[in-house]
Scaffold this motif. Structure first.
Motif, PDB file in Angstrom:
ATOM      1  N   SER A 449      35.898  39.196  39.334  1.00 45.11           N
ATOM      2  CA  SER A 449      36.163  40.499  38.728  1.00 45.11           C
ATOM      3  C   SER A 449      37.537  40.267  40.147  1.00 45.11           C
ATOM      4  O   SER A 449      37.141  39.489  40.729  1.00 45.11           O
ATOM      5  CB  SER A 449      35.457  41.970  40.061  1.00 45.11           C
ATOM      6  N   VAL A 450      38.408  40.686  40.597  1.00 46.03           N
ATOM      7  CA  VAL A 450      39.089  40.760  41.038  1.00 46.03           C
ATOM      8  C   VAL A 450      39.546  41.724  41.715  1.00 46.03           C
ATOM      9  O   VAL A 450      40.342  42.244  42.709  1.00 46.03           O
ATOM     10  CB  VAL A 450      40.846  40.694  40.072  1.00 46.03           C
ATOM     11  N   TYR A 451      38.439  42.628  41.185  1.00 51.02           N
ATOM     12  CA  TYR A 451      37.771  43.984  42.580  1.00 51.02           C
ATOM     13  C   TYR A 451      37.961  43.390  43.992  1.00 51.02           C
ATOM     14  O   TYR A 451      37.287  42.752  43.886  1.00 51.02           O
ATOM     15  CB  TYR A 451      37.168  44.179  42.202  1.00 51.02           C
ATOM     16  N   GLN A 452      39.224  43.926  45.159  1.00 49.66           N
ATOM     17  CA  GLN A 452      38.978  43.630  46.650  1.00 49.66           C
ATOM     18  C   GLN A 452      37.557  43.806  47.721  1.00 49.66           C
ATOM     19  O   GLN A 452      37.473  45.204  47.642  1.00 49.66           O
ATOM     20  CB  GLN A 452      39.960  43.115  46.913  1.00 49.66           C
ATOM     21  N   TYR A 453      36.430  43.784  46.876  1.00 54.74           N
ATOM     22  CA  TYR A 453      35.344  44.481  47.379  1.00 54.74           C
ATOM     23  C   TYR A 453      34.746  44.356  49.088  1.00 54.74           C
ATOM     24  O   TYR A 453      35.573  43.660  49.540  1.00 54.74           O
ATOM     25  CB  TYR A 453      33.477  44.421  46.369  1.00 54.74           C
ATOM     26  N   GLY A 454      34.493  45.444  50.059  1.00 57.60           N
ATOM     27  CA  GLY A 454      34.282  45.302  51.501  1.00 57.60           C
ATOM     28  C   GLY A 454      34.418  47.001  52.193  1.00 57.60           C
ATOM     29  O   GLY A 454      35.078  48.047  51.304  1.00 57.60           O
ATOM     30  N   TYR A 455      33.757  47.363  53.277  1.00 56.11           N
ATOM     31  CA  TYR A 455      34.181  47.693  53.950  1.00 56.11           C
ATOM     32  C   TYR A 455      35.145  48.290  54.315  1.00 56.11           C
ATOM     33  O   TYR A 455      36.043  47.779  55.334  1.00 56.11           O
ATOM     34  CB  TYR A 455      33.082  48.279  54.658  1.00 56.11           C
ATOM     35  N   VAL A 456      35.850  50.003  54.010  1.00 58.04           N
ATOM     36  CA  VAL A 456      37.188  49.776  54.955  1.00 58.04           C
ATOM     37  C   VAL A 456      37.329  51.031  55.938  1.00 58.04           C
ATOM     38  O   VAL A 456      37.008  51.625  56.371  1.00 58.04           O
ATOM     39  CB  VAL A 456      38.058  50.381  53.533  1.00 58.04           C
ATOM     40  N   GLU A 457      38.009  49.471  56.536  1.00 55.54           N
ATOM     41  CA  GLU A 457      38.473  51.989  57.767  1.00 55.54           C
ATOM     42  C   GLU A 457      39.322  52.444  58.376  1.00 55.54           C
ATOM     43  O   GLU A 457      40.485  50.569  58.129  1.00 55.54           O
ATOM     44  CB  GLU A 457      37.717  51.002  59.638  1.00 55.54           C
ATOM     45  N   ASN A 458      40.472  52.739  58.344  1.00 58.72           N
ATOM     46  CA  ASN A 458      42.246  53.148  58.947  1.00 58.72           C
ATOM     47  C   ASN A 458      43.030  51.834  57.624  1.00 58.72           C
ATOM     48  O   ASN A 458      43.514  51.487  57.593  1.00 58.72           O
ATOM     49  CB  ASN A 458      41.843  52.707  59.882  1.00 58.72           C
ATOM     50  N   TYR A 459      42.482  51.908  56.232  1.00 60.38           N
ATOM     51  CA  TYR A 459      42.661  51.781  55.211  1.00 60.38           C
ATOM     52  C   TYR A 459      42.857  50.098  55.328  1.00 60.38           C
ATOM     53  O   TYR A 459      43.326  49.169  53.903  1.00 60.38           O
ATOM     54  CB  TYR A 459      44.978  51.673  55.505  1.00 60.38           C
ATOM     55  N   LYS A 460      42.032  49.425  56.140  1.00 59.78           N
ATOM     56  CA  LYS A 460      41.705  47.389  55.871  1.00 59.78           C
ATOM     57  C   LYS A 460      40.556  47.818  55.863  1.00 59.78           C
ATOM     58  O   LYS A 460      39.269  48.372  56.165  1.00 59.78           O
ATOM     59  CB  LYS A 460      42.477  47.571  57.100  1.00 59.78           C
ATOM     60  N   ILE A 461      39.914  46.593  55.262  1.00 57.83           N
ATOM     61  CA  ILE A 461      38.329  45.484  54.711  1.00 57.83           C
ATOM     62  C   ILE A 461      38.541  44.899  56.182  1.00 57.83           C
ATOM     63  O   ILE A 461      39.061  44.357  56.441  1.00 57.83           O
ATOM     64  CB  ILE A 461      38.629  45.019  53.930  1.00 57.83           C
ATOM     65  N   ILE A 462      37.287  45.971  57.369  1.00 54.34           N
ATOM     66  CA  ILE A 462      36.580  45.565  57.947  1.00 54.34           C
ATOM     67  C   ILE A 462      35.728  44.651  58.183  1.00 54.34           C
ATOM     68  O   ILE A 462      35.420  43.905  59.238  1.00 54.34           O
ATOM     69  CB  ILE A 462      36.729  46.262  59.534  1.00 54.34           C
ATOM     70  N   ASP A 463      35.376  44.848  57.049  1.00 61.12           N
ATOM     71  CA  ASP A 463      33.258  43.976  56.708  1.00 61.12           C
ATOM     72  C   ASP A 463      33.420  43.515  54.958  1.00 61.12           C
ATOM     73  O   ASP A 463      33.058  44.923  54.368  1.00 61.12           O
ATOM     74  CB  ASP A 463      32.355  45.227  57.134  1.00 61.12           C
ATOM     75  N   PRO A 464      33.881  42.195  54.805  1.00 59.75           N
ATOM     76  CA  PRO A 464      33.840  41.982  53.491  1.00 59.75           C
ATOM     77  C   PRO A 464      32.221  42.298  52.659  1.00 59.75           C
ATOM     78  O   PRO A 464      31.933  42.396  51.190  1.00 59.75           O
ATOM     79  CB  PRO A 464      34.025  40.920  53.229  1.00 59.75           C
ATOM     80  N   GLY A 465      31.018  42.069  53.748  1.00 58.88           N
ATOM     81  CA  GLY A 465      30.120  42.554  52.745  1.00 58.88           C
ATOM     82  C   GLY A 465      29.730  41.463  52.168  1.00 58.88           C
ATOM     83  O   GLY A 465      30.454  39.997  52.369  1.00 58.88           O
ATOM     84  N   ASN A 466      28.756  42.149  50.773  1.00 60.85           N
ATOM     85  CA  ASN A 466      28.768  40.973  49.783  1.00 60.85           C
ATOM     86  C   ASN A 466      29.983  40.458  49.137  1.00 60.85           C
ATOM     87  O   ASN A 466      30.245  41.053  48.480  1.00 60.85           O
ATOM     88  CB  ASN A 466      27.656  41.678  49.213  1.00 60.85           C
ATOM     89  N   GLN A 467      29.817  39.272  49.078  1.00 63.87           N
ATOM     90  CA  GLN A 467      31.127  38.416  48.179  1.00 63.87           C
ATOM     91  C   GLN A 467      30.945  37.137  47.455  1.00 63.87           C
ATOM     92  O   GLN A 467      31.563  36.450  46.766  1.00 63.87           O
ATOM     93  CB  GLN A 467      32.455  38.260  49.304  1.00 63.87           C
TER      94      GLN A 467
END
Length: 538
Positions: A449-467
């Protein structure tokens, strides 16, 4: 005016007595009761029309919509300066931290089982000839239609709750759970038995009803998700059902993507196989615009009703970023950019951006709070001038595009060729100005997938999690672009192994058991024969 819809809804509301068995003492306010009413053949078709009534709750933000879309990775319903927190209920659906007392869970359970019970009741009345049939042929077809619709409700139960009571006749006994596999097998058996007796008409008099093709589309969906339900894949069986629909030549893609979501003219569509009909005056229930749009948009779309506050249902930035900029489904699905009144006047903010030019922006900071203008909003379902809280636009449950996409996915999963050609056929109308971009190959659909998964705070991914790479991830992306807002996100993410593994916006994985919802607490309290689904704390 949708004359067929008006007829169906009018007879549902006309006072015909269809009730479910219960032991409560009733206060009788009329000399005509369930026991004294004498049915005639004129009651036959209105009785069958009743079985569809609970589908009109599908788009309620307090139930199925949130259960399928807000739990997914494309849409969030976030609080803002105009409100929209309601005690955190919508955020819990996004976080995957719902419990057995969550209203969304209770409402889904209640709507599905009320659908089952009304099907059971009407089946019983027709089989016993309490409701007489106009003819033997109409009786056979009517019973088949009811059983197919009951199977659809049980598919919803199986998909959302897993193990649950399987009640197929009127009873006052408190039921115990049946396994998910038992419910699955019942659904398959019922649909297989009744499909030969169902009406083969596409649209027309069967618009919004369980035709042969709607039942086959239901069965194809059940087979598509069989591995989730039973641990055993049924890809080839799904392909067989899809082929039957394709080879019937009854269905076809519309020339334009948005044709399936217009307020008028859809009744004759060859793409829409099964739908939930809505009408401003006769069939309420489609009010997505009310909880997605800002109140100022009343001036743009000239609606009678003012959308609620600044609205809240919006696209996740991570999902919006996956679109090709030349994909026309982006604008056909999402309301974005500067917003003007019908007379061309620039709209302005009224809450935290009061007086500023009204521009819907793509980026949102989190699911915990957004500006009144942040987040692209719903633009998929047409909302015509004069609309009240209720739009007259219908909700397609199954489209021919989905049949092609189901077959494509199953071809990929079984190592057969041809998936790319099917997906390319669906993509063509979305790339009319750039036909070279419409074509996708089998190998491309197997990519991540081209989806950029990850946990977001203040518009930015700060924790990519499972990749971890998603098998057939591009196929999952294609489903997202084609079916956003159509209540399929949760089920697709589960099937592709994403729902309980990946992070997006303010959501982090909460455990595999979250792939089903808990049994509502009130149901457990009232029925000691039931046990809560695993890992949910009662």
């Amino acid at each position: 005016m949708k004359t067929h819809l008006k007829y169906i809804i009018t007879i549902v509301l006309s006072g015909i007595i269809i009730s479910c068995d219960n032991s409560l003492d009733e206060k009788v306010y009329s000399s005509v009761t369930q026991q004294s009413y004498k049915y005639t053949t004129e009651d036959f078709h209105p009785a069958i029309a009743n079985i569809y009534s609970y589908l009109r709750s599908s788009l309620d933000q307090w139930g199925f919509f949130c259960g399928q879309e807000v739990t997914g990775n494309a849409i969030v319903l976030a609080p803002n300066a105009s409100g929209w927190d309601d005690g955190g209920v919508y955020r819990r659906m996004h976080y995957h931290t719902w419990n057995s007392e969550q209203a969304h869970v209770s409402n889904m359970w209640n709507w599905f089982y009320r659908g089952v019970l009304i099907c059971n009741n009407v089946l019983d009345q027709i089989e016993r000839e309490e409701i007489p049939s106009p003819s033997a042929a109409e009786k056979e077809a009517g019973l088949a239609e009811i059983r197919a619709m009951r199977a659809y409700y049980y598919w919803m139960i199986c998909d959302n709750f897993g193990e649950a009571p399987l009640v197929i006749e009127k009873t006052s006994d408190l039921p115990a759970k049946s396994s998910r596999k038992e419910i699955y097998e019942f659904i398959v058996k019922e649909l297989t038995e009744v499909i030969p007796n169902l009406n083969e008409e596409q649209g027309g008099n069967m618009y919004g009803r369980m035709s042969k093709w709607a039942a086959k589309a239901t069965l194809a969906n059940v087979y598509l998700n069989a591995e989730v339900y039973t641990g055993e894949a049924r890809w080839n069986e799904c392909i067989e059902q899809c082929n039957d629909i394709i080879n019937s030549n009854k269905c076809a893609l519309s020339d334009n993507y948005n044709a399936s979501f217009r307020a008028t003219g859809v009744e004759s569509s060859k793409e829409v196989i099964f739908t939930v009909p809505f009408d401003r005056d006769y069939g309420e229930g489609n009010f997505i615009h009310m909880y997605s749009w800002h109140g100022e948009l009343k001036k743009k779309f000239e609606t009678e009703a003012t959308p609620w506050g600044s609205g809240a249902a919006m696209g996740l930035t991570q999902f919006i970023d996956t679109y090709d900029v030349d994909d026309s489904r982006l604008e056909d699905t999402w309301l974005m950019g500067p917003q003007y009144a019908a007379d061309g006047t620039q709209l302005t903010g009224t809450y935290d951006k009061k007086g500023e030019p009204f521009v819907y922006t793509k980026d949102i900071p989190s699911a915990n709070y957004t500006s009144e203008m942040e987040g692209y909003r719903m633009n998929k379902f047409e909302v015509i001038a004069g609309s009240t809280n209720n739009s007259t636009t219908d909700l397609p449950v199954f489209r021919y595009a989905q049949v092609l996409m189901m077959k494509a996915e199953c071809l990929l999963r079984t190592g057969q060729g041809g998936a790319g050609a099917l997906v390319s056929e669906v993509r063509k109308r979305a790339f009319k100005e750039h036909p070279d971009k419409a074509t996708v190959t089998d190998e491309q659909l197997k990519e991540n997938s081209v989806y950029q998964y990850g946990y977001v705070e203040n518009y930015k991914i700060i924790d990519p999690g499972n990749q971890e790479s998603i098998q057939f991830g591009r196929m999952l992306d294609e489903l997202g672009w084609e079916f956003a807002w159509e209540l399929q996100s949760r089920r697709n993410l589960i099937r592709f192994g994403v729902f309980t593994k990946k992070s997006w916006l303010s959501h982090k994985p909460q455990g595999d058991y979250r792939s089903v919802f808990p049994i509502p607490e009130k149901v457990l309290t009232s029925n000691p024969n039931l046990e809560q689904n695993p890992n949910y704390v009662q």
